[in-house]
Structure formats: structure tokens, C-alpha cells
Write a protein that holds these residues in place. Sequence first.
Motif, PDB file in Angstrom:
ATOM      1  N   SER A   1      -5.958  -2.807   0.106  1.00 25.81           N
ATOM      2  CA  SER A   1      -5.039  -3.948   0.260  1.00 25.81           C
ATOM      3  C   SER A   1      -5.645  -5.016   1.167  1.00 25.81           C
ATOM      4  O   SER A   1      -5.608  -6.210   0.854  1.00 25.81           O
ATOM      5  CB  SER A   1      -3.705  -3.483   0.852  1.00 25.81           C
TER       6      SER A   1
ATOM      7  N   SER B   1       0.850  -1.186   0.000  1.00 26.42           N
ATOM      8  CA  SER B   1       0.000   0.000   0.000  1.00 26.42           C
ATOM      9  C   SER B   1       0.889   1.240   0.000  1.00 26.42           C
ATOM     10  O   SER B   1       1.833   1.332   0.791  1.00 26.42           O
ATOM     11  CB  SER B   1      -0.910   0.022   1.230  1.00 26.42           C
TER      12      SER B   1
ATOM     13  N   ASN C   1      -5.944   3.142   0.251  1.00 24.76           N
ATOM     14  CA  ASN C   1      -5.199   2.080  -0.421  1.00 24.76           C
ATOM     15  C   ASN C   1      -4.789   0.974   0.544  1.00 24.76           C
ATOM     16  O   ASN C   1      -4.703  -0.188   0.162  1.00 24.76           O
ATOM     17  CB  ASN C   1      -4.008   2.654  -1.185  1.00 24.76           C
TER      18      ASN C   1
END
Length: 169
Positions: free
Chosen positions: A18, A8, A14
Motif C-alpha cells: 500500500s 491494507s 500488504n
Amino acid sequence: MKKILFISATSNTNLTLSKQLSRFVDNSLNKIKIINLEEFNLPIYNPSTFSKDKTNNINNIKKLTDIMVSSDAYIICAPEYNGNVPPVVSNAIAWISSSTDYWKDAFKNKNVFIASSSGGPAKNFQASMKSQLTHIGSIVFDKTIIVNSKSKLDNCVAKKYINEFIKLL
């Protein structure tokens, strides 16, 4: 057992992406690790201060490089920054590629899946990331997952893509 590394670029969406995508990997057949590049706190790669910066940050640089080299595949989750790869990702790649015996050691023949949680469609990020990864020897999967305010994560599609990717390993 294959080692799949989720990378990430950020601590927010993000990293969440992940974690969401990692649920689709069969833990009985694969070993999963999730890292957040922000946590390595790498200095800006600068050839003029390389030796000093490497000495002062050797533990984080070595830890990240060792994790990358020992992984069989990567799933990179990063946003598009100004139509390109986020600086934290490019910076990490610069440190990793300058910290191995051969600059492609952490990337050569590694399968990579690109995903993004971004403000927009992240098309430029995908193209830039693929270009950079291909140049350093990675094999980039042809499908991607993009999440943004107009396109939420489709679990069925995500599971399908992740499973297709893992079958290549």
C-alpha cells in the motif's frame, strides 16, 4: 481533489505494498489515506450478537465506515487466503454494509483497484474480490498488481496502472 483510500488487509507485506503504491499517486491532485484493517480490531460479524457487538465496537465501526463513505476510490491490498478473500476484508465489508442507511453506501459507484502481496498468484482472490465488490456496486479496475516470491513489484508497471486508474476518477 479526489480522496483515494489505500486499504491494507494486513500489517505486513500488504501494508508495505500500500505504501509503495501510494508513492505513484500525485499528492497535489489527490488526497491519500492508508488504513490497515487489522488496526480496527472488528469483532467477527455475527447476526446473533450484532446489536451487542455493534454497541461495544461502535467507535471503530463508525470510524471505518465514515472513512470508506467519504473516499472517492479504493486501492485494496490483500493476500489470498485459502483461495479467497481474507476474512478480515470480508468481515470489514459486512460491518460497513450493515452500518450505513443503504447497505451499498460505502461501495456504490466507487472505483476500486485490487492489488495483492500473497504467497502465490492470487488469481482466486482477485476473482472473488472482484465478484464481491461488483455485487455491492463498485466499479473494479481491470488491471491488478500481484507481488509474491516469484514476482516482485515492477515500479514502472505499477506507476502506469495506478495512473490509468486515477484517470478514471
